[in-house]
Design a protein around this motif. Structure first.
Motif, PDB file in Angstrom:
ATOM      1  N   THR A 113       0.860  -1.179   0.000  1.00 11.47           N
ATOM      2  CA  THR A 113       0.000   0.000   0.000  1.00 11.47           C
ATOM      3  C   THR A 113       0.896   1.228   0.000  1.00 11.47           C
ATOM      4  O   THR A 113       1.823   1.332   0.811  1.00 11.47           O
ATOM      5  CB  THR A 113      -0.914   0.021   1.235  1.00 11.47           C
ATOM      6  OG1 THR A 113      -1.765  -1.128   1.210  1.00 11.47           O
ATOM      7  CG2 THR A 113      -1.775   1.275   1.260  1.00 11.47           C
ATOM      8  N   MET A 165       1.220   5.359   0.414  1.00  5.83           N
ATOM      9  CA  MET A 165       0.560   6.551   0.943  1.00  5.83           C
ATOM     10  C   MET A 165       1.492   7.742   0.845  1.00  5.83           C
ATOM     11  O   MET A 165       2.661   7.651   1.249  1.00  5.83           O
ATOM     12  CB  MET A 165       0.128   6.325   2.393  1.00  5.83           C
ATOM     13  CG  MET A 165      -1.122   5.497   2.522  1.00  5.83           C
ATOM     14  SD  MET A 165      -1.706   5.382   4.218  1.00  5.83           S
ATOM     15  CE  MET A 165      -0.624   4.092   4.814  1.00  5.83           C
ATOM     16  N   HIS A 225      -3.364   7.640  -1.917  1.00  2.71           N
ATOM     17  CA  HIS A 225      -2.817   6.313  -1.667  1.00  2.71           C
ATOM     18  C   HIS A 225      -3.063   5.421  -2.876  1.00  2.71           C
ATOM     19  O   HIS A 225      -3.835   5.761  -3.775  1.00  2.71           O
ATOM     20  CB  HIS A 225      -3.447   5.693  -0.413  1.00  2.71           C
ATOM     21  CG  HIS A 225      -4.934   5.551  -0.498  1.00  2.71           C
ATOM     22  ND1 HIS A 225      -5.801   6.599  -0.264  1.00  2.71           N
ATOM     23  CD2 HIS A 225      -5.730   4.489  -0.823  1.00  2.71           C
ATOM     24  CE1 HIS A 225      -7.049   6.190  -0.413  1.00  2.71           C
ATOM     25  NE2 HIS A 225      -7.038   4.923  -0.759  1.00  2.71           N
TER      26      HIS A 225
END
Length: 296
Positions: free
Chosen positions: A124, A126, A168
């Motif tokens: 992920t 961000m 994100h």
């Protein structure tokens, strides 16, 4: 961002259901044909399906109840959006984007066999807070990728909760076409923020204290362009005194010149909650108080 490791005891059972459907590569069983190839050119590419329809009902409901209870206790959000189950194989990714107005918190729960994985990518991504205010306080400086973007590994059983307004995405997966060897996550949003009371203290009594707090807020933030959500936990003793009050989650944001005022306002909120006096009760209670700030 909040990270909870080994979040749900149902994780291994959920994963076994997924693996079983792909155990026979030549199978034509009907429950293999539930995936949507979600492709938005230049933005999203992944396999997805509604999580609540994919898993056996009793198993999924246990996981869902756990997720909802955690959101109420820790965030003050009373529900979650219908979660997706997403699988990422070769070429799948999400480019940077922001989730507005899905809910105050996004979540990703990983069922990925991260240790020993056969692929690259899948984290992920961000955007770091520093990037969002890059031109304040000194101007631009040289920055490398890891100074601009935070990468969060989808380790098995890890729950990641974050402010969905922060840009994100998901790093492109490379190295496998096998769904069992890819990135597998359950994801969605915590929604419906409102106070959560655990224990014998009466909700109407708590609401009266909250109303007083909201009335005082106008003076504390009148000149502070505050946006976002603040979740505060109050631990109430049987004698009605608040033994502890602390911030659980804070996504409030202001421009740099207002940051000191923002911190003072949050400190005033916590101090006000710490000063609550509630009626005596037969046992201790916990109150999770979400405060949502919006500017028109």
């Amino acid at each position: 961002m909040i990270v909870a490791e080994r979040f749900a005891g149902e994780g291994e059972s959920l994963r076994r259901v997924f693996d079983a459907r792909f155990a026979d590569e030549r199978s034509t069983r009907g429950d293999r044909f539930v995936w949507d190839w979600w492709h938005v050119p230049g933005q999203y590419t992944a396999l997805r399906t509604p999580a609540w329809e994919y898993f056996p009902r009793a198993l999924y409901e246990r996981f869902h109840r756990r997720l909802v209870a955690w959101g109420r206790e820790v965030l003050g959000c009373h529900d979650v959006s219908p979660p997706w189950l997403s699988c990422y194989v070769e070429g799948c990714r999400q480019e940077l984007h922001a989730d507005v107005p899905h809910g105050p918190f996004a979540f990703v729960y990983s069922l990925t066999r991260w240790t020993g994985r056969a692929f690259r990518g899948g984290e992920t991504m961000m955007l770091r807070d520093e990037v969002l205010s890059l031109w304040s306080g000194g101007g631009a400086r040289g920055h490398e990728y890891d100074q601009l973007v935070r990468l969060v590994e989808p380790k098995f059983g890890r729950l990641v909760v974050f402010d969905g307004r922060v840009p994100h995405g998901v790093r492109e997966v490379r190295g496998t076409h096998d769904p069992r060897a890819g990135r597998l996550v359950v994801h969605g949003w915590f929604v419906q923020p409102r106070p959560f009371v655990h224990g014998p203290v009466r909700a109407d009594v708590v609401q009266a204290r909250i109303d007083d707090l909201v009335g005082a807020l106008g003076g504390w933030i009148a000149d502070v362009p505050l946006t976002g959500m603040l979740s505060v936990r109050a631990s109430v003793a049987p004698d009605g005194r608040v033994r502890d009050a602390r911030v659980l989650a804070d996504t409030t944001r202001v421009s740099p010149e207002h940051e000191r005022s923002r911190r003072r306002a949050i400190a005033a909120i916590v101090a006000a909650v710490r000063g609550w006096r509630l009626p005596r009760a037969r046992a201790a209670s916990r109150v999770t108080l979400p405060l949502v700030f919006e500017r028109g």
